[in-house]
Structure formats: structure tokens, C-alpha cells
Design a protein around this motif. Structure first.
Motif, PDB file in Angstrom:
ATOM      1  N   GLN A   1       0.855  -1.187  -0.028  1.00 31.49           N
ATOM      2  CA  GLN A   1       0.147   0.171   0.091  1.00 31.49           C
ATOM      3  C   GLN A   1       0.848   1.365  -0.222  1.00 31.49           C
ATOM      4  N   SER A   2       1.894   1.210   0.530  1.00 31.70           N
ATOM      5  CA  SER A   2       2.861   2.528   0.853  1.00 31.70           C
ATOM      6  C   SER A   2       3.714   2.718  -0.490  1.00 31.70           C
ATOM      7  N   LEU A   3       3.828   1.492  -1.326  1.00 38.29           N
ATOM      8  CA  LEU A   3       4.460   1.709  -2.536  1.00 38.29           C
ATOM      9  C   LEU A   3       3.583   1.935  -3.706  1.00 38.29           C
ATOM     10  N   ALA A   4       2.197   2.006  -3.333  1.00 36.33           N
ATOM     11  CA  ALA A   4       1.461   2.383  -4.426  1.00 36.33           C
ATOM     12  C   ALA A   4       1.477   3.611  -5.286  1.00 36.33           C
ATOM     13  N   PRO A   5       2.272   4.669  -4.762  1.00 44.59           N
ATOM     14  CA  PRO A   5       2.310   5.934  -5.640  1.00 44.59           C
ATOM     15  C   PRO A   5       3.319   5.685  -6.543  1.00 44.59           C
ATOM     16  N   LEU A   6       3.900   4.609  -6.614  1.00 45.26           N
ATOM     17  CA  LEU A   6       4.960   4.541  -7.618  1.00 45.26           C
ATOM     18  C   LEU A   6       4.468   3.753  -8.966  1.00 45.26           C
ATOM     19  N   ASN A   7       3.094   3.718  -8.878  1.00 45.53           N
ATOM     20  CA  ASN A   7       2.263   3.076  -9.909  1.00 45.53           C
ATOM     21  C   ASN A   7       3.094   1.860 -10.246  1.00 45.53           C
ATOM     22  N   PRO A   8       3.156   0.791  -9.529  1.00 45.62           N
ATOM     23  CA  PRO A   8       4.321  -0.323  -9.691  1.00 45.62           C
ATOM     24  C   PRO A   8       3.720  -1.632 -10.962  1.00 45.62           C
ATOM     25  N   ASP A   9       4.804  -1.946 -11.578  1.00 47.51           N
ATOM     26  CA  ASP A   9       4.826  -3.129 -12.168  1.00 47.51           C
ATOM     27  C   ASP A   9       5.419  -4.218 -11.274  1.00 47.51           C
ATOM     28  N   TRP A  10       4.826  -5.006 -10.587  1.00 48.51           N
ATOM     29  CA  TRP A  10       5.202  -5.907  -9.430  1.00 48.51           C
ATOM     30  C   TRP A  10       5.962  -7.235 -10.075  1.00 48.51           C
ATOM     31  N   ARG A  11       7.033  -7.592  -9.492  1.00 51.98           N
ATOM     32  CA  ARG A  11       7.545  -8.941  -9.568  1.00 51.98           C
ATOM     33  C   ARG A  11       7.709  -9.497  -8.078  1.00 51.98           C
ATOM     34  N   LEU A  12       7.274 -10.528  -7.727  1.00 55.57           N
ATOM     35  CA  LEU A  12       7.300 -11.327  -6.239  1.00 55.57           C
ATOM     36  C   LEU A  12       8.387 -12.297  -6.353  1.00 55.57           C
ATOM     37  N   VAL A  13       9.236 -12.228  -5.400  1.00 50.29           N
ATOM     38  CA  VAL A  13      10.177 -13.386  -5.147  1.00 50.29           C
ATOM     39  C   VAL A  13      10.197 -13.981  -3.840  1.00 50.29           C
ATOM     40  N   THR A  14      10.649 -15.455  -3.837  1.00 48.30           N
ATOM     41  CA  THR A  14      10.857 -15.901  -2.750  1.00 48.30           C
ATOM     42  C   THR A  14      12.078 -15.576  -2.111  1.00 48.30           C
TER      43      THR A  14
ATOM     44  N   TYR B   1       8.793 -15.339  -8.748  1.00 54.28           N
ATOM     45  CA  TYR B   1      10.092 -16.109  -9.131  1.00 54.28           C
ATOM     46  C   TYR B   1      10.612 -16.897  -7.890  1.00 54.28           C
ATOM     47  N   ALA B   2      11.472 -17.692  -8.192  1.00 55.00           N
ATOM     48  CA  ALA B   2      12.006 -18.584  -7.147  1.00 55.00           C
ATOM     49  C   ALA B   2      13.159 -17.690  -6.439  1.00 55.00           C
ATOM     50  N   SER B   3      13.817 -16.838  -7.009  1.00 58.81           N
ATOM     51  CA  SER B   3      14.819 -15.964  -6.393  1.00 58.81           C
ATOM     52  C   SER B   3      14.978 -14.524  -6.976  1.00 58.81           C
ATOM     53  N   VAL B   4      15.579 -13.587  -6.393  1.00 60.15           N
ATOM     54  CA  VAL B   4      15.774 -12.321  -6.863  1.00 60.15           C
ATOM     55  C   VAL B   4      16.724 -12.625  -8.169  1.00 60.15           C
ATOM     56  N   PRO B   5      17.826 -13.275  -8.300  1.00 56.47           N
ATOM     57  CA  PRO B   5      18.495 -13.438  -9.591  1.00 56.47           C
ATOM     58  C   PRO B   5      17.478 -13.983 -10.749  1.00 56.47           C
ATOM     59  N   ALA B   6      16.782 -14.598 -10.407  1.00 57.88           N
ATOM     60  CA  ALA B   6      15.655 -15.060 -11.327  1.00 57.88           C
ATOM     61  C   ALA B   6      14.714 -14.012 -11.924  1.00 57.88           C
ATOM     62  N   ALA B   7      14.418 -13.202 -10.976  1.00 54.13           N
ATOM     63  CA  ALA B   7      13.626 -11.938 -11.293  1.00 54.13           C
ATOM     64  C   ALA B   7      14.253 -11.098 -12.204  1.00 54.13           C
ATOM     65  N   LEU B   8      15.561 -10.618 -11.813  1.00 49.69           N
ATOM     66  CA  LEU B   8      16.379  -9.773 -12.730  1.00 49.69           C
ATOM     67  C   LEU B   8      16.416 -10.504 -13.930  1.00 49.69           C
ATOM     68  N   ALA B   9      16.738 -11.780 -14.156  1.00 50.26           N
ATOM     69  CA  ALA B   9      17.019 -12.348 -15.343  1.00 50.26           C
ATOM     70  C   ALA B   9      15.912 -12.276 -16.380  1.00 50.26           C
ATOM     71  N   ALA B  10      14.542 -12.373 -15.645  1.00 51.28           N
ATOM     72  CA  ALA B  10      13.390 -12.188 -16.438  1.00 51.28           C
ATOM     73  C   ALA B  10      13.217 -10.871 -16.920  1.00 51.28           C
ATOM     74  N   VAL B  11      13.657  -9.825 -16.098  1.00 50.77           N
ATOM     75  CA  VAL B  11      13.541  -8.530 -16.595  1.00 50.77           C
ATOM     76  C   VAL B  11      14.317  -8.009 -17.753  1.00 50.77           C
ATOM     77  N   ALA B  12      15.713  -8.831 -17.507  1.00 48.67           N
ATOM     78  CA  ALA B  12      16.583  -8.408 -18.558  1.00 48.67           C
ATOM     79  C   ALA B  12      16.347  -8.952 -19.802  1.00 48.67           C
TER      80      ALA B  12
ATOM     81  N   PHE C   1      16.252  -6.911   4.084  1.00 48.84           N
ATOM     82  CA  PHE C   1      17.748  -6.879   3.961  1.00 48.84           C
ATOM     83  C   PHE C   1      18.190  -8.158   2.989  1.00 48.84           C
ATOM     84  N   HIS C   2      17.411  -9.210   3.203  1.00 46.07           N
ATOM     85  CA  HIS C   2      17.707 -10.757   2.448  1.00 46.07           C
ATOM     86  C   HIS C   2      17.331 -10.146   0.841  1.00 46.07           C
ATOM     87  N   THR C   3      16.446  -9.397   0.346  1.00 49.06           N
ATOM     88  CA  THR C   3      16.061  -9.126  -0.592  1.00 49.06           C
ATOM     89  C   THR C   3      17.433  -8.529  -1.404  1.00 49.06           C
ATOM     90  N   VAL C   4      17.687  -7.453  -0.696  1.00 49.22           N
ATOM     91  CA  VAL C   4      18.764  -6.512  -1.204  1.00 49.22           C
ATOM     92  C   VAL C   4      20.137  -7.277  -1.369  1.00 49.22           C
TER      93      VAL C   4
END
Length: 416
Positions: free
Chosen positions: A335-348, A372-383, A400-403
Motif C-alpha cells: 500500500q505504501s509503495l502504490a504511489p510508484l504505480n508499480p509493475d510488480w514482480r514477487l520473489v521467494t 520467481y524463485a529468487s531475486v536473480p531469477a526475477a532480474l534475469a526475467a526483467v533483462a 535486507f535479504h532481498t537486497v
């Protein structure tokens, strides 16, 4: 059990399984070990930094302000992103593996049959290293809460509470006043207690009166049209200060810590600190494969709201890669991030407190968002997706774990 000849990774792996609980609030175990160590902590001035958000950036800026004014400083923060050594910094440099192993070995010998958590053990090691280096100031970031956190085993010369928000409620209470009381537990009699803008001012006043602490409610500061600001620090007025790379409330608080300690600040040195000091995972910008990535550890609604307010002015629409621990208010963050008009990707996120992207989707209502199963997988899909606007920036956040996962992946790409 490791010995002084074992590597730091061996020691850290052993520490992870030493105590039956990852979080076990209370000071009795660590206090007993500290009594055995008899460290000369009183030879240094101690600054203890608690708060829901802004602890790490406030601690870092405070340490750098002190260091640039000629003082020797030890800085203890957590968690780390790439290397454990990031947590213990002396004179602006992380300690070496050999130094850390020597400290862990000393703590292990002193504790004998006392079981310590990972955080308690490493807090004691940081204090041991700071005493060995004979630093003039120790800047200590609280891990969780304040009153029962391991850092609070040390009596502080200046207590700080940066902000209050709903987080870690299973340990600190389910309302802001309860959380405020836990964080105010770092206060000490006849010592400054600095508190950032808060809806719990009455609570802090009551705690300060009970303890006998010298309370200062630090007022917020705004940037002017030129992106500059000014603040009174005791009898000094520092003006035309640059927009800091770290959050402005943290910069204001760091200056007020110096004021509470009775220090006179040099304008030019203050400007250098705010112009140059940054931290991983705090609105960190990285150019990657022709795209702009922003990384932030925001993991509660209060922090996410701050990030959204800053970033919404930079671009009309953002991609967001979100991964969160299962005990966090994921719906509030979304909800707090909604002003960014997000295109969401969720990771495990894996681990005992991690949660799957599917679980995150259910909690947030983002049932149609790709996961996606991981952050690297999400980045690969975006690229690899040619339909994504290459000018749209991406925010990686939620934990912290995501970053950390993102930084590990980006670092491995860069350095092989």
C-alpha cells in the motif's frame, strides 16, 4: 568447536547453530560474559542508536561526523550484505578476518558454559575489538527493540531513538506506545536521550522522567527549493547544507548527537560527510544492463512510504521486485509503495523466516503479479523481456535479504 586457527566462515557457521533460538531477548547471559571479560568500555564514549527505521544510516553518519572531526571511532551495525566484516568498522574500515576470529575466540573462552545467540556473541566480539583498538567513541546500532537487545548491555553516553513504527510486534508489542517503551529502554540516567519525530512523545517524556534521562525531541527539517537545509546545533547554525546521500532525518539526528556530546562542528567537514557518505541498500542506485536499479531495505510501511515519496518524483512508473519475510506487514508495504504505480514482480525468500512468492501474493492481493524463485531469477526475467520499457527504473526492496541477494548477484556478474 572452532579454534583460533579456524577461518571466519567456520566460526560463523558454528555460531549459527550454537544457541537454540535465533532471537532470545534478554541481557543476563551476555552480562555474565561481559563481567568475565572486564572490558575497559568506560574509556570510550558510547552512542546507542535504536529505532524502527533509520538506525543504520544514523549510526553511520554519526560515526563519520566524529571521524572527520579527528576522533577514533568504532561502528557496529547489522545485518551485513556481502561480508560479515561490514558489521564491525574501526576508523572507517571493516575489521579483517583475523581480527574478527581473535575476538570470537576470546569471547568463546570467556563464555565457558554460557550459551549466546549469534547476535549476542558477535556484539561482544565487536566490543572486544573496539576496546583493543582503544577507540574514543563506540557507535552501536541496536539489533531489535532496545531494552532487552544485546547492545543495551553497555551503558550509553547518548541514547538515540530515530523513529517509531509497527514492526517486530511479536517481540515488542502490538501498539506504538509499547514499541516506544521498549526502544526507550536504551536511555540512561543523566544522559541525553534524543528522539526523532514521533507520535509517542508523551511516552518518551514519561520514560525519561522515570529514568532521569535528558530528553530532546528532535524537530524535522525540510529541504528548500535548492535542495539545501539548515539546522541549529547548540549555539551553531549550520546553513546551506547539501542534500545528504542518506535520509535527511538521519543526517539531522547525527548532527544532534554531536550537539548532545558537546562537540563543535566544522561546516566544511560536515558538508563532505553529507556529500560522500552512502550505504549499501539505502536508496542505492546501480546501472545494470541498460536499466536503472534502486535498492532499499525498506521492510515496513513507514520505511516504504519514505522511499515512495522520494522516488515518485523521479519517474512516473516503477518496476518493483519485492521479497519479504513472513513476519512483516507485506500488505502495508505494498500500500505504501502504490504511489510508484508499480509493475510488480514477487520473489521467494528462503530460510526459517522466509516466505514464498505465492504466499506473498496471497498476503498482498497481487495474485496476478509474476513470481520467481529468487531475486536473480526475477532480474534475469526483467533483462530478457523486450516488452518492458527500458527507461522504467526498478526498485528492489522488502528485506535486507532481498537486497543482499541482489547485491550478491550483481557483484558476481561484475567480478565473475
Amino acid at each position: 568447536m572452532p579454534t583460533h586457527t579456524d577461518s571466519l566462515p567456520v566460526w560463523l557457521a558454528w555460531l549459527e547453530q550454537l544457541h537454540p533460538a535465533e532471537i532470545d531477548l534478554g541481557l543476563d547471559r551476555l552480562r555474565a560474559v561481559m563481567d568475565r571479560l572486564a572490558l575497559p568500555i568506560a574509556q570510550a564514549k558510547v552512542i546507542t542508536v535504536a529505532g524502527t527505521n533509520g538506525k543504520g544510516s544514523t549510526a553511520t553518519l554519526t560515526a563519520e561526523l566524529l571521524r572527520t572531526h579527528g576522533y577514533s571511532v568504532g561502528l557496529y551495525t547489522s545485518p551485513h550484505f556481502l561480508l560479515f566484516n561490514e558489521r564491525v568498522v574501526i576508523q572507517g574500515q571493516p575489521v579483517t578476518d583475523a581480527q574478527m576470529v581473535a575476538a570470537l575466540h576470546a569471547i568463546n573462552q570467556a563464555r565457558q558454559d554460557i550459551s549466546l545467540t549469534y547476535f549476542e556473541f558477535t556484539t561482544a566480539a565487536a566490543l572486544w575489538l573496539f576496546c583493543a583498538a582503544q577507540v574514543e567513541y563506540m557507535v552501536l546500532e541496536v539489533g531489535l527493540g532496545g531494552r532487552l537487545d544485546a547492545v543495551n548491555v553497555v551503558d550509553t553516553d547518548c541514547a538515540v531513538v530515530t523513529s517509531i513504527g509497527l514492526d517486530h510486534m511479536e517481540w515488542l508489542g502490538d501498539n506504538l506506545d509499547s514499541i516506544a517503551r521498549e526502544k526507550a529502554g536504551v536511555a540512561r540516567r543523566h544522559k541525553p536521550l534524543l528522539v526523532g519525530p514521533t507520535p509517542c512523545a508523551d511516552t518518551f517524556m514519561a520514560v525519561a522522567a522515570q529514568v532521569g534521562a535528558e530528553l530532546t525531541l528532535v524537530e524535522p527539517v525540510e529541504l528548500d527549493a535548492a535542495g539545501q537545509w539548515q539546522v541549529r546545533v547548540n549555539d551553531q547554525i549550520l546553513s546551506a547544507l547539501p542534500t545528504p546521500l542518506l535520509p535527511l532525518p538521519s543526517a539531522v539526528m547525527a548532527l544532534q548527537v554531536c550537539a548532545a556530546l558537546g562537540l563543535t562542528l566544522d561546516d566544511a567537514r560536515v558538508r563532505v560527510v553529507f556529500d560522500t557518505v552512502a550505504m549499501p541498500g539505502r536508496l542505492q542506485r546501480i546501472e545494470w544492463r541498460g536499466r536503472t536499479l534502486w535498492l532499499d531495505v525498506a521492510h515496513n510501511p513507514h520505511a516504504a512510504d519514505y522511499v515512495a515519496r522520494l522516488l515518485s518524483a523521479k519517474h512516473a512508473r516503477w518496476g518493483i521486485i519485492l521479497g519479504m519475510l513472513k513476519d512483516k506487514d507485506a500488505a502495508g508495504v505494498v500500500q505504501s509503495l502504490a504511489p510508484l504505480n508499480p509493475d510488480w514482480r514477487l520473489v521467494t525468500l528462503t530460510g526459517t523466516r522466509g516466505q514464498s512468492a505465492d504466499e506473498l501474493a496471497v498476503k498482498t492481493g497481487l495474485l496476478t503479479a509474476p513470481n520467481y524463485a529468487s531475486v536473480p531469477a526475477a532480474l534475469a526475467a526483467v533483462a530478457a523481456d523486450p516488452t518492458i520499457d527500458p527507461d522504467m527504473p526498478w526498485l528492489i526492496c522488502g528485506s535486507f535479504h532481498t537486497v543482499a541477494d541482489a547485491l550478491h548477484h550483481l557483484n558476481s556478474e561484475t567480478h565473475g
